[in-house]
Each structure stands twice: as structure tokens, then as C-alpha cells.
Design an enzyme around this catalytic site. Sequence first.
Site, PDB file in Angstrom:
ATOM      1  CB  SER A 134      -0.840   0.003   1.284  1.00 32.69           C
ATOM      2  OG  SER A 134      -1.504   1.226   1.463  1.00 32.69           O
ATOM      3  CE1 TYR A 147      -3.686  -1.955   5.555  1.00 33.55           C
ATOM      4  CE2 TYR A 147      -3.569   0.333   4.830  1.00 33.55           C
ATOM      5  CZ  TYR A 147      -3.701  -1.006   4.535  1.00 33.55           C
ATOM      6  OH  TYR A 147      -3.840  -1.419   3.236  1.00 33.55           O
TER       7      TYR A 147
HETATM    8  P1  NAP Z   1     -11.253  -6.253   0.331  1.00 30.69           P
HETATM    9  O1  NAP Z   1     -12.260  -6.048  -0.737  1.00 30.69           O
HETATM   10  O2  NAP Z   1     -11.697  -6.132   1.755  1.00 30.69           O
HETATM   11  O3  NAP Z   1     -10.545  -7.671   0.128  1.00 30.69           O
HETATM   12  C1  NAP Z   1      -9.717  -8.237   1.107  1.00 30.69           C
HETATM   13  C2  NAP Z   1      -9.475  -9.694   0.753  1.00 30.69           C
HETATM   14  O4  NAP Z   1      -8.599 -10.268   1.737  1.00 30.69           O
HETATM   15  C3  NAP Z   1     -10.763 -10.510   0.768  1.00 30.69           C
HETATM   16  O5  NAP Z   1     -10.791 -11.365  -0.351  1.00 30.69           O
HETATM   17  C4  NAP Z   1     -10.652 -11.312   2.050  1.00 30.69           C
HETATM   18  O6  NAP Z   1     -11.254 -12.614   1.873  1.00 30.69           O
HETATM   19  C5  NAP Z   1      -9.140 -11.493   2.154  1.00 30.69           C
HETATM   20  N1  NAP Z   1      -8.762 -11.850   3.518  1.00 30.69           N
HETATM   21  C6  NAP Z   1      -8.880 -11.126   4.661  1.00 30.69           C
HETATM   22  N2  NAP Z   1      -8.482 -11.852   5.710  1.00 30.69           N
HETATM   23  C7  NAP Z   1      -8.110 -13.069   5.221  1.00 30.69           C
HETATM   24  C8  NAP Z   1      -7.633 -14.269   5.818  1.00 30.69           C
HETATM   25  N3  NAP Z   1      -7.440 -14.377   7.136  1.00 30.69           N
HETATM   26  N4  NAP Z   1      -7.350 -15.325   4.999  1.00 30.69           N
HETATM   27  C9  NAP Z   1      -7.544 -15.256   3.660  1.00 30.69           C
HETATM   28  N5  NAP Z   1      -7.994 -14.142   3.049  1.00 30.69           N
HETATM   29  C10 NAP Z   1      -8.279 -13.069   3.827  1.00 30.69           C
HETATM   30  O7  NAP Z   1     -10.057  -5.202   0.189  1.00 30.69           O
HETATM   31  P2  NAP Z   1      -9.017  -4.903  -1.015  1.00 30.69           P
HETATM   32  O8  NAP Z   1      -8.958  -3.435  -1.135  1.00 30.69           O
HETATM   33  O9  NAP Z   1      -9.305  -5.697  -2.203  1.00 30.69           O
HETATM   34  O10 NAP Z   1      -7.661  -5.367  -0.313  1.00 30.69           O
HETATM   35  C11 NAP Z   1      -6.721  -6.227  -0.919  1.00 30.69           C
HETATM   36  C12 NAP Z   1      -5.319  -5.822  -0.495  1.00 30.69           C
HETATM   37  O11 NAP Z   1      -5.040  -4.513  -0.984  1.00 30.69           O
HETATM   38  C13 NAP Z   1      -5.107  -5.761   1.022  1.00 30.69           C
HETATM   39  O12 NAP Z   1      -3.838  -6.292   1.330  1.00 30.69           O
HETATM   40  C14 NAP Z   1      -5.151  -4.264   1.320  1.00 30.69           C
HETATM   41  O13 NAP Z   1      -4.430  -3.935   2.480  1.00 30.69           O
HETATM   42  C15 NAP Z   1      -4.500  -3.718   0.053  1.00 30.69           C
HETATM   43  N6  NAP Z   1      -4.765  -2.306  -0.246  1.00 30.69           N
HETATM   44  C16 NAP Z   1      -6.043  -1.851  -0.364  1.00 30.69           C
HETATM   45  C17 NAP Z   1      -6.249  -0.502  -0.655  1.00 30.69           C
HETATM   46  C18 NAP Z   1      -7.631   0.101  -0.772  1.00 30.69           C
HETATM   47  O14 NAP Z   1      -7.762   1.320  -0.706  1.00 30.69           O
HETATM   48  N7  NAP Z   1      -8.671  -0.687  -0.988  1.00 30.69           N
HETATM   49  C19 NAP Z   1      -5.157   0.349  -0.820  1.00 30.69           C
HETATM   50  C20 NAP Z   1      -3.869  -0.161  -0.700  1.00 30.69           C
HETATM   51  C21 NAP Z   1      -3.685  -1.499  -0.432  1.00 30.69           C
HETATM   52  P3  NAP Z   1     -12.160 -13.364   2.954  1.00 30.69           P
HETATM   53  O15 NAP Z   1     -12.742 -12.322   3.870  1.00 30.69           O
HETATM   54  O16 NAP Z   1     -13.176 -14.092   2.119  1.00 30.69           O
HETATM   55  O17 NAP Z   1     -11.210 -14.312   3.626  1.00 30.69           O
END
Ligand code: NAP
Length: 245
Positions: A134, A147
Site C-alpha cells: 500500500s 495499518y
Molecule cells: P477487500 O475487498 O476487503 O478484500 C480483502 C481480501 O482479503 C478478501 O478477499 C478477504 O477474503 C481477504 N482476507 C482477509 N483476511 C483473510 C484471511 N485471514 N485469509 C484469507 N484471506 C483473507 O479489500 P481490497 O482493497 O481488495 O484489499 C486487498 C489488499 O489490498 C489488502 O492487502 C489491502 O491492504 C491492500 N490495499 C487496499 C487498498 C484500498 O484502498 N482498498 C489500498 C492499498 C492497499 P475473505 O474475507 O473471504 O477471507
Amino acid sequence: MTANDRPTAVVTGASSGIGAATARALGAAGFHVVLGARRVERCEEIAKEIDGTALPLDVTDRESVRAFADAVPEAKLLVNNAGGAKGLEPVADADEDDWRWMWETNVAGTLRLTQAFLPKLRASGDGHIVTVTSIAALDFYDNGAGYTGAKHAQAMLHRTLRGELLGEPIRITEICPGMVETEFSEVRLGDAEKAAKVYEGLTPLTADDVADTIVFAATRPSHVNLDQIVLKPRDQASGTRRHRR
Ligand code: NAP
């Protein structure tokens, strides 16, 4: 090569947001995608669309990671994407359980999956590890220490691999997105209404924007290593500066 001679890509956290979009985009780019998450039924739907494989995965559970990795005979690409944030409090009021969740998911989860798949990536002769950290891994901001701390630690693990694996046929790419509209803010704030406000008045990145970037990195020739890619909405200058209309 597996399933119909396509190279295998493993995507963690593929049930939602960036992971789901990345699984679809890698499928379209010719990979056999293995999708892992706790909500495996969501992964199954996507797997059907792209002729991939859905498997249950909890990255915080060593046994679950072992069973997941055992079910995947070979892999060329690992996308460490599972993760997220919980809470938005100053350090003075931070919730220890939230911090533990962020550490276990983003940091220890990436460690477990990387360890589980390194032998297979190596054996492929042309492996690649993509880790979604991130812009929180590049800076710090008020109320975000849990975070930003976890993402810094995840990034250190990932960046250290670049040197440790130098000389091996494994590429290492870190993806650092700014604001992406997914379920991220709902998980962080525990409330859909509050989450929607995060994106009000600006145009955030979509999960597909990040997925495109991951596919670009993964489809360069084997000698080209994109070490780190930072992508933000035009409306966002940093973790704290945004333009809202
Ligand atoms: P999201 O829609 O909430 O997706 C998060 C994913 O992580 C879900 O598929 C969830 O699946 C999975 N997850 C959470 N805990 C888990 C566990 N214990 N075991 C296996 N899977 C798990 O959010 P996203 O934005 O797509 O996030 C994806 C990545 O991008 C993360 O690492 C986040 O920190 C990073 N990121 C996001 C942003 C943003 O603004 N959205 C910005 C920078 C970086 P289940 O709940 O089904 O297990």
C-alpha cells in the site's frame, strides 16, 4: 504448466476487491488461477467464470495454509493480496486485537504463503512473487499506525526477498496502491455508510485498475523485474492529501 497447459497463478484474498479482479484479469491473460480466501463460495463463482480453481484459505491459520499449498501441485506466480485494515484510532486509543488482526493477516499471512510456495515457484524455473502492500507502506499518517506499521513490515519482508532470491529465477514485485474502492473501508470501519464517505467527492482507483497493473508486471519478459509500482487516484497526492469536489 497445469490445467490445460496454462501456467498457475495463486491469488490470496481472491473473494473480493483487488484479489477478485486480479484473478479475473490473470485468467483472461492465460493463467490457470487458484483463488484462495475464507469466503470460498465467492471464489468458486469467479473460478467458474475463468476455468480456475477455488480453495478455502485462512492466511492466519498455519494448517489452512498447509492444506491450501498441498492442493496446488505447481505455481509460477504468487499474488500475496489477502489483507486489510481494522480501526482508525490514534495510538492512545488503539485496539490491541485490531493490531494483532492486521499483523496476522498482512504480515504473518504473507510470510506463511511465501514460505509455502517458494519451492514451487523455484521449481517452475520462472517464478514471480507479487505482494500488494500500500502507499501505507511508504509513509505514516495520524490514526493509522496499526495499518501503516503492518504494511511497512509486510513491505520489509517482501523487499528483503529481492536480495535473498537474487540469482534465482524468481521475480519480486511490490504493488503500492492508494485509495481503491473495494470492501476495504467497510472492513476497516465496520460500517457501509461510513465506508462510502471515504470515497465521496473524488474518483478512487477501481480494483480493475490495480489488477491491470499486476497483469502488466506479470506479463513482462522474464528478465524484466518491476520492483515497485505506486499507483494512486489523480485526486490523491499522499496518504493524507486528497482533492474532493
Ligand atoms: P477487500 O475487498 O476487503 O478484500 C480483502 C481480501 O482479503 C478478501 O478477499 C478477504 O477474503 C481477504 N482476507 C482477509 N483476511 C483473510 C484471511 N485471514 N485469509 C484469507 N484471506 C483473507 O479489500 P481490497 O482493497 O481488495 O484489499 C486487498 C489488499 O489490498 C489488502 O492487502 C489491502 O491492504 C491492500 N490495499 C487496499 C487498498 C484500498 O484502498 N482498498 C489500498 C492499498 C492497499 P475473505 O474475507 O473471504 O477471507
